[in-house]
Design a protein around this motif. Structure first.
Motif, PDB file in Angstrom:
ATOM      1  N   ASP A 115       0.702  -0.962  -0.104  1.00 55.17           N
ATOM      2  CA  ASP A 115      -0.172  -0.134   0.265  1.00 55.17           C
ATOM      3  C   ASP A 115       0.683   1.049  -0.052  1.00 55.17           C
ATOM      4  OD1 ASP A 115      -2.057  -1.540   0.442  1.00 55.17           O
ATOM      5  OD2 ASP A 115      -2.320  -1.503   2.399  1.00 55.17           O
ATOM      6  N   LYS A 116       2.221   0.839   0.531  1.00 59.14           N
ATOM      7  CA  LYS A 116       3.288   1.772   0.374  1.00 59.14           C
ATOM      8  C   LYS A 116       2.850   3.433   1.198  1.00 59.14           C
ATOM      9  CE  LYS A 116       3.851   1.051  -4.208  1.00 59.14           C
ATOM     10  NZ  LYS A 116       2.674  -0.093  -4.165  1.00 59.14           N
ATOM     11  N   LYS A 117       2.746   3.126   2.187  1.00 54.60           N
ATOM     12  CA  LYS A 117       1.763   3.592   3.397  1.00 54.60           C
ATOM     13  C   LYS A 117       2.940   5.228   4.094  1.00 54.60           C
ATOM     14  CE  LYS A 117      -1.815   0.933   4.807  1.00 54.60           C
ATOM     15  NZ  LYS A 117      -2.690  -0.562   6.014  1.00 54.60           N
ATOM     16  N   VAL A 118       4.273   4.048   4.390  1.00 59.36           N
ATOM     17  CA  VAL A 118       5.215   5.021   5.033  1.00 59.36           C
ATOM     18  C   VAL A 118       6.018   4.523   4.148  1.00 59.36           C
ATOM     19  CG1 VAL A 118       4.339   4.037   6.913  1.00 59.36           C
ATOM     20  CG2 VAL A 118       5.849   2.951   5.472  1.00 59.36           C
ATOM     21  N   ASP A 119       6.326   4.355   2.723  1.00 60.21           N
ATOM     22  CA  ASP A 119       7.493   5.202   1.901  1.00 60.21           C
ATOM     23  C   ASP A 119       6.452   4.820   0.339  1.00 60.21           C
ATOM     24  OD1 ASP A 119      10.864   4.086   1.727  1.00 60.21           O
ATOM     25  OD2 ASP A 119       9.640   3.744  -0.475  1.00 60.21           O
ATOM     26  N   PRO A 120       7.237   5.886  -0.294  1.00 55.94           N
ATOM     27  CA  PRO A 120       6.271   5.853  -1.475  1.00 55.94           C
ATOM     28  C   PRO A 120       7.094   4.315  -2.967  1.00 55.94           C
ATOM     29  CG  PRO A 120       7.687   6.949  -1.490  1.00 55.94           C
ATOM     30  CD  PRO A 120       8.366   6.617  -0.050  1.00 55.94           C
ATOM     31  N   HIS A 121       8.244   3.778  -2.722  1.00 53.26           N
ATOM     32  CA  HIS A 121       8.829   3.386  -3.815  1.00 53.26           C
ATOM     33  C   HIS A 121       8.114   1.403  -3.476  1.00 53.26           C
ATOM     34  CE1 HIS A 121      11.827   6.389  -2.337  1.00 53.26           C
ATOM     35  NE2 HIS A 121      12.092   6.023  -3.838  1.00 53.26           N
ATOM     36  N   PRO A 122       8.066   1.577  -4.783  1.00 56.73           N
ATOM     37  CA  PRO A 122       7.522  -0.172  -4.979  1.00 56.73           C
ATOM     38  C   PRO A 122       8.403  -1.001  -4.485  1.00 56.73           C
ATOM     39  CG  PRO A 122       7.522   0.883  -7.103  1.00 56.73           C
ATOM     40  CD  PRO A 122       8.885   1.687  -6.151  1.00 56.73           C
ATOM     41  N   TRP A 123       9.167  -0.778  -4.526  1.00 58.42           N
ATOM     42  CA  TRP A 123      10.252  -2.316  -3.749  1.00 58.42           C
ATOM     43  C   TRP A 123      10.481  -3.342  -4.371  1.00 58.42           C
ATOM     44  CZ3 TRP A 123      14.101  -0.807  -1.951  1.00 58.42           C
ATOM     45  CH2 TRP A 123      14.907   0.571  -0.843  1.00 58.42           C
ATOM     46  N   GLY A 124      10.638  -3.095  -5.751  1.00 57.98           N
ATOM     47  CA  GLY A 124      10.006  -4.999  -6.739  1.00 57.98           C
ATOM     48  C   GLY A 124      11.553  -6.360  -5.763  1.00 57.98           C
ATOM     49  N   LEU A 125      11.809  -5.465  -5.297  1.00 63.03           N
ATOM     50  CA  LEU A 125      13.266  -6.497  -4.712  1.00 63.03           C
ATOM     51  C   LEU A 125      12.714  -7.359  -3.604  1.00 63.03           C
ATOM     52  CD1 LEU A 125      16.532  -4.291  -4.488  1.00 63.03           C
ATOM     53  CD2 LEU A 125      16.108  -6.075  -6.142  1.00 63.03           C
ATOM     54  N   VAL A 126      11.339  -6.632  -3.334  1.00 65.46           N
ATOM     55  CA  VAL A 126      10.618  -7.161  -2.360  1.00 65.46           C
ATOM     56  C   VAL A 126       9.524  -8.688  -2.748  1.00 65.46           C
ATOM     57  CG1 VAL A 126       9.300  -7.394  -0.151  1.00 65.46           C
ATOM     58  CG2 VAL A 126      10.329  -6.156  -0.278  1.00 65.46           C
ATOM     59  N   ALA A 127       9.100  -8.561  -4.236  1.00 67.58           N
ATOM     60  CA  ALA A 127       8.867  -9.580  -4.875  1.00 67.58           C
ATOM     61  C   ALA A 127       9.607 -10.317  -5.360  1.00 67.58           C
ATOM     62  CB  ALA A 127       7.530  -8.701  -6.054  1.00 67.58           C
ATOM     63  N   MET A 128      10.827 -10.274  -5.591  1.00 66.76           N
ATOM     64  CA  MET A 128      11.657 -11.427  -5.711  1.00 66.76           C
ATOM     65  C   MET A 128      12.171 -12.245  -5.025  1.00 66.76           C
ATOM     66  SD  MET A 128      12.278 -10.543  -9.276  1.00 66.76           S
ATOM     67  CE  MET A 128      13.426 -11.475  -9.803  1.00 66.76           C
ATOM     68  N   ALA A 129      11.510 -11.602  -3.740  1.00 68.80           N
ATOM     69  CA  ALA A 129      11.548 -12.752  -2.899  1.00 68.80           C
ATOM     70  C   ALA A 129      10.878 -13.163  -2.434  1.00 68.80           C
ATOM     71  CB  ALA A 129      12.377 -11.761  -1.149  1.00 68.80           C
ATOM     72  N   ALA A 130       9.476 -12.996  -2.874  1.00 75.83           N
ATOM     73  CA  ALA A 130       8.665 -13.439  -2.762  1.00 75.83           C
ATOM     74  C   ALA A 130       8.780 -14.702  -3.723  1.00 75.83           C
ATOM     75  CB  ALA A 130       7.466 -13.002  -2.843  1.00 75.83           C
ATOM     76  N   LEU A 131       8.756 -14.732  -4.756  1.00 78.01           N
ATOM     77  CA  LEU A 131       8.994 -15.811  -6.092  1.00 78.01           C
ATOM     78  C   LEU A 131      10.242 -16.118  -5.465  1.00 78.01           C
ATOM     79  CD1 LEU A 131       8.945 -13.678  -9.517  1.00 78.01           C
ATOM     80  CD2 LEU A 131       7.390 -14.566  -8.137  1.00 78.01           C
ATOM     81  N   LYS A 132      10.743 -16.180  -5.045  1.00 76.41           N
ATOM     82  CA  LYS A 132      11.712 -17.803  -4.563  1.00 76.41           C
ATOM     83  C   LYS A 132      11.383 -18.161  -3.404  1.00 76.41           C
ATOM     84  CE  LYS A 132      16.914 -17.327  -2.843  1.00 76.41           C
ATOM     85  NZ  LYS A 132      17.177 -16.910  -4.672  1.00 76.41           N
ATOM     86  N   PHE A 133       9.971 -17.389  -3.001  1.00 75.64           N
ATOM     87  CA  PHE A 133       9.625 -18.280  -1.407  1.00 75.64           C
ATOM     88  C   PHE A 133       8.621 -18.981  -2.091  1.00 75.64           C
ATOM     89  CE2 PHE A 133      12.094 -16.092   1.285  1.00 75.64           C
ATOM     90  CZ  PHE A 133      12.998 -17.419   1.895  1.00 75.64           C
ATOM     91  N   HIS A 134       7.966 -19.319  -3.119  1.00 72.09           N
ATOM     92  CA  HIS A 134       7.355 -19.933  -4.535  1.00 72.09           C
ATOM     93  C   HIS A 134       5.765 -18.999  -3.947  1.00 72.09           C
ATOM     94  CE1 HIS A 134       9.609 -23.087  -5.493  1.00 72.09           C
ATOM     95  NE2 HIS A 134      10.337 -22.810  -4.645  1.00 72.09           N
ATOM     96  N   ASP A 135       5.748 -17.679  -3.199  1.00 74.56           N
ATOM     97  CA  ASP A 135       4.654 -17.164  -3.043  1.00 74.56           C
ATOM     98  C   ASP A 135       3.851 -16.477  -3.880  1.00 74.56           C
ATOM     99  OD1 ASP A 135       2.663 -15.565  -1.718  1.00 74.56           O
ATOM    100  OD2 ASP A 135       3.915 -14.260  -0.443  1.00 74.56           O
ATOM    101  N   ASP A 136       4.141 -16.584  -4.686  1.00 74.94           N
ATOM    102  CA  ASP A 136       3.168 -16.229  -6.709  1.00 74.94           C
ATOM    103  C   ASP A 136       1.975 -15.020  -6.167  1.00 74.94           C
ATOM    104  OD1 ASP A 136       5.036 -17.454  -7.478  1.00 74.94           O
ATOM    105  OD2 ASP A 136       3.673 -18.327  -8.852  1.00 74.94           O
ATOM    106  N   ALA A 137       1.755 -15.268  -5.416  1.00 73.29           N
ATOM    107  CA  ALA A 137       0.057 -14.634  -4.548  1.00 73.29           C
ATOM    108  C   ALA A 137       0.821 -13.100  -4.482  1.00 73.29           C
ATOM    109  CB  ALA A 137      -1.088 -14.688  -3.723  1.00 73.29           C
ATOM    110  N   SER A 138       1.944 -12.751  -3.561  1.00 65.61           N
ATOM    111  CA  SER A 138       2.443 -11.782  -3.063  1.00 65.61           C
ATOM    112  C   SER A 138       3.101 -11.153  -4.681  1.00 65.61           C
ATOM    113  CB  SER A 138       3.637 -12.194  -1.968  1.00 65.61           C
ATOM    114  OG  SER A 138       2.867 -11.974  -0.614  1.00 65.61           O
ATOM    115  N   ALA A 139       3.682 -11.599  -5.139  1.00 68.25           N
ATOM    116  CA  ALA A 139       3.927 -11.621  -6.395  1.00 68.25           C
ATOM    117  C   ALA A 139       3.423 -10.838  -7.480  1.00 68.25           C
ATOM    118  CB  ALA A 139       5.269 -12.085  -6.946  1.00 68.25           C
ATOM    119  N   ALA A 140       1.825 -12.244  -7.325  1.00 77.37           N
ATOM    120  CA  ALA A 140       0.946 -11.189  -8.762  1.00 77.37           C
ATOM    121  C   ALA A 140       0.420  -9.890  -7.844  1.00 77.37           C
ATOM    122  CB  ALA A 140       0.078 -11.801  -8.279  1.00 77.37           C
ATOM    123  N   CYS A 141       0.103  -9.551  -6.390  1.00 75.79           N
ATOM    124  CA  CYS A 141      -0.311  -8.893  -6.204  1.00 75.79           C
ATOM    125  C   CYS A 141       0.376  -7.297  -6.443  1.00 75.79           C
ATOM    126  CB  CYS A 141      -0.587  -8.612  -4.345  1.00 75.79           C
ATOM    127  SG  CYS A 141      -1.610  -7.503  -3.375  1.00 75.79           S
TER     128      CYS A 141
END
Length: 338
Positions: free
Chosen positions: A265-291
Motif C-alpha cells: 500500500d506504500k503507506k510509509v514509503d512511496p517506492h515499489p520495492w520490486g526486490l521484495v517481490a523477487m523474494a516472494a518468488l524465491k519462496f514460491h509465494d506467487d500471490a504476493s508477487a501477483a499482488c
C-alpha cells in the motif's frame, strides 16, 4: 571491433543460451549509445541501478545479452583510474558528463565485478576487461575493514552498511562460480573462502540475536521501512547461510504478515520495492508477487519508478502466468493474512 568482440563473448554465456528465454526489454531506459538511464527517457545515469537491474533480470532467467553488451561497452571506458564509477548527466543534445561521485563504492564495485565475471566466456575474463577487473578488485579490497571484516561505503565514508555487504557477499559467490566455470579451481576456492569470511563477519557485526533482526548499519538510526525492514529481504535474495530459520518460508511468511500492507500500500514509503517481490518468488509465494505486479503497474514510469523496478516488474511478469496476473483475489489473500 570492441563491440563485435563483446557481442561474441556475451553471446557465449551459458545462462542465456536458451532461445526460448524472454528478453529483458530496456526500451526507454537504454539509449542508442548503450547508456542506461535511471528513469524512463531520463538524462541521469546511476551505474549502480543500471548494473543491478541487468543482474536481477539475468538471475531471473531473462535474456540480457544485448543490453549487457551495450552497457559494458558504454561504461568500461568511463571507469576512473582508481577503479570506481561516478554518476553521469547531460542536457538535451549534449554529451554525458560526470556530475556526481558514486553513492556507494562498495556496492557498485562488487556489482560491476559480478557483471563482468558472469558474462565472461568459459575461457575466462577477456583481455579488454582484465584491467577493469583488476582496478575494481583492488579498489574494493581497500574498502574492507580488517578489524570488523566488512566493507566501508567508500574511502571517505567509513560507515559499513548491511545491504552493501550482502551485495559484496553475493558478488563474491558469483565470482567464485565463474572462476570454477573458467577452470580456475584454486582462484574459485580462494574467492569462496573470502565470501565465507564475509558471511561470518556480516552476522557478527549486523545480526541482533535477541531480536533476530539485521541492523542496517553500524551506526544507530531511527527505525524505518527503508532501510530497516527492506534490509531483512537481502539475505533471502543472496542465499546467505543462517543457522536459524531466517532463510525459511516461515520467516518470509512472518515478514509478509507483518509488513505486506506497508510494502504493497506504500503507506510509509512511496517506492515499489520490486526486490521484495523477487523474494516472494524465491519462496514460491506467487500471490504476493501477483499482488505487487497489479499494484505496481500504474506506477510504471512515474517519479518513484526506476530501471531496477522495471527489471523486477519484467521478471515477475515473465514468471507469472496470465491467470495469476489477473487473479483479483491475489491482494486480498496477501493483505488479509493473519
Amino acid at each position: 571491433m570492441r563491440g563485435t568482440i563483446l557481442l561474441l563473448l556475451v553471446t557465449s554465456l551459458a545462462l542465456c543460451s536458451s532461445t526460448t528465454a524472454r528478453e529483458f526489454n530496456p526500451n526507454g531506459y537504454q539509449l542508442p549509445d548503450g547508456a542506461i538511464s535511471l528513469h524512463h527517457h531520463g538524462d541521469y545515469i546511476e551505474p549502480y541501478f543500471a548494473t543491478k537491474a541487468l543482474l536481477l533480470a539475468q538471475e531471473a532467467g531473462l535474456d540480457v545479452r544485448q543490453p549487457v553488451r551495450q552497457w559494458i561497452e558504454w561504461l568500461l571506458p568511463r571507469q576512473d583510474k582508481h577503479g570506481g564509477f561516478g554518476r553521469y548527466c547531460r542536457k538535451p543534445g549534449s554529451d554525458w558528463k560526470l556530475c556526481a561521485a558514486a553513492d556507494a563504492d562498495d556496492s557498485m564495485l562488487s556489482l560491476w565485478l559480478q557483471l563482468l565475471y558472469t558474462n565472461a566466456p568459459d575461457s575466462g575474463i577477456p583481455a579488454d576487461w582484465q584491467q577493469s577487473v583488476r582496478k575494481a578488485r583492488e579498489s574494493l579490497d581497500r574498502l574492507r575493514n580488517s578489524r570488523l571484516g566488512v566493507y566501508h561505503i567508500s574511502g571517505s565514508n567509513h560507515v559499513a552498511l548491511f545491504m552493501d555487504n550482502i551485495e559484496v557477499y553475493s558478488a563474491l559467490m558469483a565470482i567464485a562460480r565463474a572462476q570454477q566455470r573458467f577452470g580456475n579451481a584454486a582462484d574459485a576456492d580462494k574467492t569462496h573462502a573470502e565470501a565465507e569470511k564475509l558471511n561470518l563477519s556480516i552476522k557478527r557485526v549486523f545480526w541482533n540475536k535477541h531480536a533476530e533482526w539485521f541492523r542496517p548499519s553500524i551506526q544507530k538510526s531511527r527505525s524505518a521501512f527503508y532501510p530497516d525492514v527492506v534490509a531483512q529481504v537481502y539475505p533471502w535474495l543472496a542465499d546467505l547461510p543462517m543457522e536459524s530459520d531466517v532463510q525459511s518460508r516461515e520467516a518470509w511468511d512472518r515478514w509478509r504478515n507483518r509488513y505486506a500492507s506497508e510494502w504493497l500500500d506504500k503507506k510509509v514509503d512511496p517506492h515499489p520495492w520490486g526486490l521484495v517481490a523477487m523474494a516472494a518468488l524465491k519462496f514460491h509465494d506467487d500471490a504476493s508477487a501477483a499482488c505487487w505486479l497489479s499494484r505496481s503497474e500504474p506506477l510504471r514510469y512515474s517519479t518513484n519508478w526506476n530501471v531496477l523496478e522495471e527489471s523486477a516488474f519484467q521478471a515477475v511478469q515473465a514468471h507469472l502466468q496470465e491467470a495469476e496476473k489477473s487473479n483479483p483475489s491475489a491482494c486480498s489473500e496477501v493483505t488479509s493474512a493473519p
